[in-house]
Design a protein around this motif. Sequence first.
Motif, mmCIF file in Angstrom:
data_model
loop_
_atom_site.group_PDB
_atom_site.id
_atom_site.type_symbol
_atom_site.label_atom_id
_atom_site.label_comp_id
_atom_site.label_asym_id
_atom_site.label_seq_id
_atom_site.Cartn_x
_atom_site.Cartn_y
_atom_site.Cartn_z
ATOM 1 N N ARG A 1 15.417 -26.710 8.605
ATOM 2 C CA ARG A 1 14.742 -26.529 7.188
ATOM 3 C C ARG A 1 13.887 -26.015 6.676
ATOM 4 N N LEU A 2 12.393 -26.301 7.388
ATOM 5 C CA LEU A 2 10.730 -25.830 6.474
ATOM 6 C C LEU A 2 10.969 -24.375 7.251
ATOM 7 N N LYS A 3 11.588 -24.454 8.671
ATOM 8 C CA LYS A 3 11.713 -23.013 8.921
ATOM 9 C C LYS A 3 12.503 -21.599 7.568
ATOM 10 N N LYS A 4 13.062 -21.779 7.491
ATOM 11 C CA LYS A 4 14.261 -21.571 6.540
ATOM 12 C C LYS A 4 13.358 -21.261 5.268
ATOM 13 N N ALA A 5 12.439 -22.278 4.550
ATOM 14 C CA ALA A 5 12.310 -21.976 3.200
ATOM 15 C C ALA A 5 11.019 -21.845 3.531
ATOM 16 N N LEU A 6 9.871 -22.022 4.278
ATOM 17 C CA LEU A 6 8.899 -21.194 4.768
ATOM 18 C C LEU A 6 8.805 -19.784 4.927
ATOM 19 N N PHE A 7 10.385 -18.950 5.373
ATOM 20 C CA PHE A 7 10.022 -17.757 5.961
ATOM 21 C C PHE A 7 11.017 -17.091 5.169
ATOM 22 N N ALA A 8 11.456 -17.661 3.986
ATOM 23 C CA ALA A 8 12.177 -17.275 2.685
ATOM 24 C C ALA A 8 11.542 -16.919 1.975
ATOM 25 N N VAL A 9 9.929 -16.810 1.558
ATOM 26 C CA VAL A 9 9.159 -15.890 0.807
ATOM 27 C C VAL A 9 8.186 -15.731 1.633
ATOM 28 N N LYS A 10 8.426 -13.882 1.345
ATOM 29 C CA LYS A 10 8.753 -12.360 1.669
ATOM 30 C C LYS A 10 6.872 -12.388 1.001
ATOM 31 N N ASN A 11 6.194 -12.613 1.188
ATOM 32 C CA ASN A 11 4.559 -12.219 1.072
ATOM 33 C C ASN A 11 3.850 -12.627 1.789
ATOM 34 N N VAL A 12 3.193 -11.353 2.470
ATOM 35 C CA VAL A 12 2.176 -11.236 3.371
ATOM 36 C C VAL A 12 1.217 -12.518 3.866
ATOM 37 N N GLN A 13 0.492 -12.654 2.379
ATOM 38 C CA GLN A 13 -0.550 -13.383 2.124
ATOM 39 C C GLN A 13 -0.407 -14.618 2.437
ATOM 40 N N THR A 14 0.704 -14.992 2.562
ATOM 41 C CA THR A 14 1.279 -16.337 2.566
ATOM 42 C C THR A 14 1.637 -16.891 4.265
ATOM 43 N N ILE A 15 2.003 -15.771 4.968
ATOM 44 C CA ILE A 15 2.360 -15.821 6.026
ATOM 45 C C ILE A 15 2.593 -16.713 7.263
ATOM 46 N N LYS A 16 0.931 -15.850 7.468
ATOM 47 C CA LYS A 16 -0.440 -17.069 8.436
ATOM 48 C C LYS A 16 -0.065 -18.434 8.292
ATOM 49 N N HIS A 17 0.109 -18.997 6.631
ATOM 50 C CA HIS A 17 -0.817 -20.251 6.067
ATOM 51 C C HIS A 17 0.650 -20.502 6.670
ATOM 52 N N ASN A 18 2.215 -20.568 6.277
ATOM 53 C CA ASN A 18 3.593 -20.651 6.344
ATOM 54 C C ASN A 18 3.846 -21.277 8.312
ATOM 55 N N TYR A 19 3.047 -19.779 8.987
ATOM 56 C CA TYR A 19 2.739 -20.019 10.416
ATOM 57 C C TYR A 19 2.263 -21.348 10.582
ATOM 58 N N GLU A 20 1.099 -21.633 10.228
ATOM 59 C CA GLU A 20 0.268 -22.957 10.504
ATOM 60 C C GLU A 20 0.834 -24.419 9.906
ATOM 61 N N ILE A 21 1.991 -23.893 9.280
ATOM 62 C CA ILE A 21 2.270 -25.102 8.944
ATOM 63 C C ILE A 21 3.701 -25.636 9.472
ATOM 64 N N LEU A 22 3.999 -24.940 9.684
ATOM 65 C CA LEU A 22 5.883 -24.632 11.047
ATOM 66 C C LEU A 22 4.759 -24.867 12.191
ATOM 67 N N ARG A 23 3.542 -24.808 12.960
ATOM 68 C CA ARG A 23 3.800 -24.761 13.652
ATOM 69 C C ARG A 23 2.518 -26.110 14.388
ATOM 70 N N LEU A 24 2.143 -26.397 13.467
ATOM 71 C CA LEU A 24 1.616 -28.253 12.920
ATOM 72 C C LEU A 24 3.011 -29.009 13.082
ATOM 73 N N ALA A 25 3.608 -29.111 12.298
ATOM 74 C CA ALA A 25 4.685 -30.058 12.434
ATOM 75 C C ALA A 25 5.389 -29.823 13.471
ATOM 76 N N ARG A 26 5.792 -28.386 14.454
ATOM 77 C CA ARG A 26 6.998 -28.610 15.657
ATOM 78 C C ARG A 26 5.626 -29.539 16.768
ATOM 79 N N ARG A 27 4.309 -28.718 16.667
ATOM 80 C CA ARG A 27 3.307 -29.670 17.360
ATOM 81 C C ARG A 27 3.777 -31.267 17.710
ATOM 82 N N VAL A 28 3.869 -31.682 16.336
ATOM 83 C CA VAL A 28 4.169 -33.039 16.065
ATOM 84 C C VAL A 28 5.664 -33.553 16.946
ATOM 85 N N TYR A 29 6.058 -32.752 16.408
ATOM 86 C CA TYR A 29 7.611 -32.883 16.715
ATOM 87 C C TYR A 29 7.668 -32.771 18.191
#
Length: 204
Positions: free
Chosen positions: A86-114
Amino acid sequence: MKSIFFTCIWALISSLFSFVILIVSIGFFHQPIGLSILYAFIGWGAMFAGSKWVALQLFLKKHGLSRRDYVYIKQHLKEAGHKLVRLKKALFAVKNVQTIKHNYEILRLARRVYTITKKEPNRFYDAQRFYFESLDSVVELTEKYALLYNQPNRSHELEMTLSQTRVTLTELQKQLTNDLQHILGRDIEALHIELEVADKMFNK
């Protein structure tokens, strides 16, 4: 992937075991083919189930967990896996170049803990804040943000809300970083000890 590999190994060993039973049943005990095949199937099932049971016991012993603890942790990991989708789907539903890096970092951190917790389930108790607070918060907030962001004709009030949400997501990203550092705390402490020992050896 590792689980699939070991399952294939167990299945192969069980198949060899059942083949031996079939040959012995027919060649040495002169049993009918139908009955020998039945014995082989029973032998395959017993060997496969026994191999998995032994592997699970070794796994639990290695990580210092009871079967009850493992079932509890596995259930939460399963739920977390769905939340990450759900997180991945929501993060990349926002088509904004400025937020892509930020969104990817959030997903990376969450996946790393998991991923760390899934590989070493005894670390689950070090990551409870992530599983019971951080992950839920970031998923819910990201989904709401994606919904509002993709609304046509956004008002000034909505833009302000989106701006505040981005600030909150930045804070949640910091919390995810802290969660990851906490779960790695034992490794960091062990590394410090090894460095101190190495320094003392060099000083001598």
